[in-house]
Motif scaffolding. Structure first.
Motif, PDB file in Angstrom:
ATOM      1  N   GLN A  86       0.830  -1.209   0.000  1.00  0.00           N
ATOM      2  CA  GLN A  86       0.000   0.000   0.000  1.00  0.00           C
ATOM      3  C   GLN A  86       0.867   1.262   0.000  1.00  0.00           C
ATOM      4  OE1 GLN A  86      -3.134   0.080  -0.478  1.00  0.00           O
ATOM      5  NE2 GLN A  86      -3.754   2.135   0.079  1.00  0.00           N
ATOM      6  N   VAL A  87       1.995   1.243   0.711  1.00  0.00           N
ATOM      7  CA  VAL A  87       2.931   2.377   0.690  1.00  0.00           C
ATOM      8  C   VAL A  87       3.420   2.600  -0.737  1.00  0.00           C
ATOM      9  CG1 VAL A  87       5.241   3.143   1.400  1.00  0.00           C
ATOM     10  CG2 VAL A  87       3.677   2.184   3.098  1.00  0.00           C
ATOM     11  N   SER A  88       3.769   1.536  -1.412  1.00  0.00           N
ATOM     12  CA  SER A  88       4.242   1.631  -2.790  1.00  0.00           C
ATOM     13  C   SER A  88       3.173   2.222  -3.707  1.00  0.00           C
ATOM     14  CB  SER A  88       4.659   0.242  -3.291  1.00  0.00           C
ATOM     15  OG  SER A  88       5.085   0.316  -4.624  1.00  0.00           O
ATOM     16  N   ALA A  89       1.947   1.781  -3.563  1.00  0.00           N
ATOM     17  CA  ALA A  89       0.849   2.303  -4.385  1.00  0.00           C
ATOM     18  C   ALA A  89       0.629   3.786  -4.123  1.00  0.00           C
ATOM     19  CB  ALA A  89      -0.430   1.518  -4.118  1.00  0.00           C
ATOM     20  N   SER A  90       0.695   4.189  -2.867  1.00  0.00           N
ATOM     21  CA  SER A  90       0.519   5.601  -2.509  1.00  0.00           C
ATOM     22  C   SER A  90       1.648   6.457  -3.074  1.00  0.00           C
ATOM     23  CB  SER A  90       0.462   5.762  -0.989  1.00  0.00           C
ATOM     24  OG  SER A  90      -0.580   4.999  -0.450  1.00  0.00           O
ATOM     25  N   THR A  91       2.864   5.958  -2.956  1.00  0.00           N
ATOM     26  CA  THR A  91       4.031   6.673  -3.464  1.00  0.00           C
ATOM     27  C   THR A  91       3.951   6.836  -4.976  1.00  0.00           C
ATOM     28  OG1 THR A  91       5.372   5.828  -1.651  1.00  0.00           O
ATOM     29  CG2 THR A  91       6.556   6.651  -3.571  1.00  0.00           C
ATOM     30  N   LYS A  92       3.599   5.770  -5.670  1.00  0.00           N
ATOM     31  CA  LYS A  92       3.469   5.833  -7.131  1.00  0.00           C
ATOM     32  C   LYS A  92       2.367   6.816  -7.529  1.00  0.00           C
ATOM     33  CE  LYS A  92       6.612   2.900  -8.292  1.00  0.00           C
ATOM     34  NZ  LYS A  92       7.857   3.346  -8.880  1.00  0.00           N
ATOM     35  N   GLY A  93       1.294   6.842  -6.774  1.00  0.00           N
ATOM     36  CA  GLY A  93       0.216   7.784  -7.066  1.00  0.00           C
ATOM     37  C   GLY A  93       0.684   9.226  -6.963  1.00  0.00           C
TER      38      GLY A  93
END
Length: 138
Positions: A86-93
């Motif tokens: 989820q951290v990765s998805a947020s960062t990519k967003g």
């Protein structure tokens, strides 16, 4: 993630009640103000992102929901790897949003500077370069 109208209205009211954010310091520690940038908007309130403003706000609300999801995951003792995903998805967003905003800046503000002459172009290119450098540090 989805939100209800009540959540969206509550967030809007809470955001309005918050104090204005402090200026970001530059890499050397001095506070950054509007006068520190080479930019003087061509017309007050009209920026490169103006035509996409609603879409950008929607996108940022989605990212905000992802961040709130991270908080919830910690509270619920979710498995570490799931939280990291989820951290990765947020960062990519956020990175994707930043790149879109940069592209709009180049298309609008730098293109506007091209009409004003070489000094204005140089100032906008330098400003964009510094923004890219800050984005790459993250």
């Amino acid at each position: 993630m989805t939100t209800t109208d009540a959540d969206a209205n509550g967030r809007a009211a809470a955001a309005a009640a918050r104090p204005a954010p402090k200026p970001d310091p530059d890499p050397h520690g001095a506070p950054r103000t509007v006068t520190d940038t080479a930019e003087t908007p061509p017309t007050a309130g009209v920026h490169g992102y103006a035509q996409q403003k609603d879409a950008h706000i929607k996108r940022l609300r989605r990212i905000e929901g992802q961040i709130r999801g991270l908080q919830r995951m910690l509270e619920e003792d979710v498995y570490c790897i799931d939280i990291l995903t989820q951290v990765s998805a947020s960062t990519k967003g956020l990175q994707s949003f930043g790149l879109q905003l940069l592209e709009e800046h180049l298309r609008h503000c730098v293109a506007d500077a091209a009409v004003k002459g070489p000094e204005a172009i140089d100032a906008k290119v330098q400003e964009a370069t510094k923004a890219i450098e800050r984005m790459l540090r993250t």
